[in-house]
Design a protein around this motif. Structure first.
Motif, PDB file in Angstrom:
ATOM      1  N   UNK A 392       0.794  -1.233   0.000  1.00  0.00           N
ATOM      2  CA  UNK A 392       0.000   0.000   0.000  1.00  0.00           C
ATOM      3  C   UNK A 392       0.831   1.291   0.000  1.00  0.00           C
ATOM      4  N   UNK A 393       2.041   1.185  -0.495  1.00  0.00           N
ATOM      5  CA  UNK A 393       2.856   2.369  -0.764  1.00  0.00           C
ATOM      6  C   UNK A 393       4.030   1.922  -1.629  1.00  0.00           C
ATOM      7  N   UNK A 394       4.826   2.882  -2.092  1.00  0.00           N
ATOM      8  CA  UNK A 394       5.996   2.541  -2.900  1.00  0.00           C
ATOM      9  C   UNK A 394       7.208   3.328  -2.430  1.00  0.00           C
ATOM     10  N   UNK A 395       8.352   2.713  -2.492  1.00  0.00           N
ATOM     11  CA  UNK A 395       9.667   3.320  -2.280  1.00  0.00           C
ATOM     12  C   UNK A 395       9.961   3.743  -0.844  1.00  0.00           C
ATOM     13  N   UNK A 396       8.957   3.868   0.009  1.00  0.00           N
ATOM     14  CA  UNK A 396       9.198   4.387   1.350  1.00  0.00           C
ATOM     15  C   UNK A 396      10.010   3.424   2.215  1.00  0.00           C
ATOM     16  N   UNK A 397      10.077   2.138   1.826  1.00  0.00           N
ATOM     17  CA  UNK A 397      10.893   1.198   2.587  1.00  0.00           C
ATOM     18  C   UNK A 397      12.370   1.591   2.529  1.00  0.00           C
ATOM     19  N   UNK A 398      12.740   2.332   1.497  1.00  0.00           N
ATOM     20  CA  UNK A 398      14.135   2.765   1.334  1.00  0.00           C
ATOM     21  C   UNK A 398      14.569   3.692   2.468  1.00  0.00           C
ATOM     22  N   UNK A 399      13.634   4.466   3.010  1.00  0.00           N
ATOM     23  CA  UNK A 399      13.991   5.493   3.977  1.00  0.00           C
ATOM     24  C   UNK A 399      14.094   5.029   5.413  1.00  0.00           C
ATOM     25  N   UNK A 400      13.780   3.754   5.695  1.00  0.00           N
ATOM     26  CA  UNK A 400      13.830   3.254   7.072  1.00  0.00           C
ATOM     27  C   UNK A 400      15.185   2.606   7.322  1.00  0.00           C
ATOM     28  N   UNK A 401      15.984   3.219   8.189  1.00  0.00           N
ATOM     29  CA  UNK A 401      17.356   2.759   8.396  1.00  0.00           C
ATOM     30  C   UNK A 401      17.458   1.371   9.015  1.00  0.00           C
ATOM     31  N   UNK A 402      16.401   0.920   9.665  1.00  0.00           N
ATOM     32  CA  UNK A 402      16.452  -0.402  10.284  1.00  0.00           C
ATOM     33  C   UNK A 402      16.152  -1.530   9.304  1.00  0.00           C
ATOM     34  N   UNK A 403      15.718  -1.185   8.094  1.00  0.00           N
ATOM     35  CA  UNK A 403      15.497  -2.188   7.053  1.00  0.00           C
ATOM     36  C   UNK A 403      16.697  -2.221   6.120  1.00  0.00           C
ATOM     37  N   UNK A 404      17.233  -3.408   5.809  1.00  0.00           N
ATOM     38  CA  UNK A 404      18.317  -3.461   4.823  1.00  0.00           C
ATOM     39  C   UNK A 404      17.784  -3.188   3.434  1.00  0.00           C
ATOM     40  N   UNK A 405      18.539  -2.433   2.667  1.00  0.00           N
ATOM     41  CA  UNK A 405      18.163  -2.177   1.281  1.00  0.00           C
ATOM     42  C   UNK A 405      19.097  -2.931   0.360  1.00  0.00           C
TER      43      UNK A 405
END
Length: 501
Positions: A392-405
């Motif tokens: 239900x969104x796009x690209x915002x996972x990139x901005x969370x420092x606790x998630x590996x990209x």
């Protein structure tokens, strides 16, 4: 002009690393602080150079080049002390008196090859992780964003340790020459084709790599969805930076019924974004990076069924936000990552056909699902593979420092951001420290091998595959206490003598 020989450069940086200069936490902290200071002091100039290179708006420059990079730096500063601490590990009975831990060490001399689409962020954010881990770094910014490359080459030496951090500019001859040198780690962000070249060069020296690549990131839109909200979020992700983002939505999968309704929502969203003006006149809309990419993207429009947009201007490197319909898997626009403001829609009968299409292609860097149905979203996650996923969104996972990209398969390998950056640029060194005593116990491993020794060792370390009916730590706790008493009062020699008899 002759291509420089980089052997001397790399050798000088390696000599500095071998001196141990970069291993102190104080040095690492100071360099990260200086990266943040550089961004703060030069944020206006950053906005200017990315505007010159790509006509990027000030808002996008501040958000994507300045703020996200600064946040990466602050996150590293706030957590560096805990990251560098040795990690204690669980011990078995034979190692109860030993100090067992994982020590994170810098690899050494790191090469960071950064791309053109977010030329400041994707150069400095990996740099922060490499510095946090205590490495020396050579940065190679993209030659396609010339103004930004010149900016990095000029300003980084003003703020960072010039003996440890170097910037190398140039094009294909320069990077080709640079890759002949031996590095301890290579971090590359870009396309899959060049990623293969990087990996091949790294293999010559068995150099570990992180490859941040791309791919065709799909979006599945369910009928059980708020189409107006979904349209705004998807089109923002597709048209920010004129679609030149590695995790931008690449194509939509939905039923014909959803497509008909969703087109209306997208039309309204585009009008709202650009205040019903032509996007070409908007200060918010970026341009294509160069003429080669413009022609590549324009070719994708040949023979396509354009539902929205479609206007182009070669002189201005402008491609209007464009939506395509009646797209087939074999069409030109589906043969490679689009990396531009063109959004194809492929109609499917439902989620089963969508899953089949996604899984027939290479694993994407990102996958997106829009639905109110959490079970459906979970099913798509369970039945697919991608570098990251967002519901239900796009690209915002990139901005969370606790998630590996990072990607998987053809979309890349390895990941970074936050602690994951520190881990990426650190070698996990296994360490075990013991005292030069207790030979009566350690002597069990020495010849001659007796039956009693074997029985004792089997009793201490054997049977771990059996399921215990009670708490397993209790018998080991009791045994540990008994052994502690035995060794404290010097009874271990007598005890071990019993096992030798």
């Amino acid at each position: 002009m002759a291509t420089p020989n980089y052997s001397t450069l790399v050798a000088s940086v390696r000599k500095t690393f071998n001196s141990g200069k970069t291993k102190s936490v104080e040095w690492r902290r100071k360099q990260i602080q200086n990266v943040i200071q550089l961004i703060e002091d030069k944020k206006d100039e950053i906005c200017q150079v990315v505007k010159k290179d790509m006509r990027k708006s000030e808002f996008e420059a501040i958000l994507n080049e300045v703020t996200l990079t600064k946040n990466e730096g602050y996150y590293a500063l706030n957590n560096l002390d805990s990251w560098v601490k040795p990690e204690k590990v669980k011990k078995d009975l034979l190692n109860m008196s030993n100090d067992c831990f994982i020590k994170r060490e810098p690899y050494g001399v790191v090469l960071i090859v950064s791309p053109w689409n977010y030329p400041v962020q994707l150069a400095l954010a990996p740099l922060i992780g490499a510095l946090a881990a205590g490495n020396c770094v050579i940065i190679k910014p993209s030659e396609m964003t010339e103004a930004t490359a010149e900016f990095l080459e000029r300003t980084i030496p003003q703020y960072l340790d010039q003996d440890c951090i170097k910037v190398v500019t140039g094009g294909v001859p320069e990077i080709s020459s640079l890759l002949k040198e031996r590095f301890d780690y290579i971090f590359y962000t870009g396309n899959t084709m060049v990623g293969k070249i990087m990996m091949k060069a790294a293999a010559e020296n068995l150099t570990p790599v992180t490859l941040e690549l791309g791919g065709k990131s799909p979006v599945y839109i369910d009928s059980n969805c708020d189409f107006d909200v979904a349209a705004k979020r998807i089109l923002w992700g597709k048209f920010v930076n004129a679609g030149q983002s590695c995790i931008a939505p690449d194509y939509i999968l939905c039923t014909e019924e959803v497509q008909a309704r969703f087109l209306d929502s997208m039309k309204r969203a585009i009008q709202q974004f650009f205040e019903e003006k032509n996007p070409k006149q908007s200060d918010y809309y970026c341009r294509i990076v160069n003429i080669r990419h413009f022609h590549r993207l324009k070719k994708m429009l040949n023979g396509a069924q354009i539902a929205l947009g479609g206007a182009t201007d070669e002189q201005d490197l402008f491609i209007e936000p464009t939506v395509l319909v009646d797209v087939k898997p074999g069409d030109a626009v589906m043969q490679e990552e689009i990396f531009g403001p063109i959004l194809p829609i492929i109609t499917v009968n439902g989620v089963e056909e969508a899953l089949e299409m996604i899984n027939e292609g290479e694993k994407p860097l990102a996958l997106y699902v829009f639905s109110h149905d959490k079970k459906l979203a979970k099913r798509i996650l369970d039945c697919t593979s991608s570098g990251s996923a967002c519901i239900n969104d796009v690209m915002v996972q990139f901005g969370l420092n606790t998630l590996p990209f990072g990607g998987v398969g053809h979309s890349g390998m390895g990941g970074y951001h936050g602690k994951h950056s520190f881990e990426t640029f650190s070698h996990r060194r296994s360490c075990l420290m013991k005292a030069l005593n207790m030979e009566s116990v350690n002597g069990l491993r020495y010849p001659p091998y007796t039956e009693r020794k074997k029985n004792f060792i089997n009793w201490v370390i054997g049977g771990k595959g059996k399921k215990s009916s009670g708490p397993p730590f209790i018998p080991f706790l009791i045994l540990g206490v008994l052994l502690a008493v035995v060794f404290k009062f010097g009874l271990h020699t007598q005890v071990m003598t019993c096992f030798e008899k």
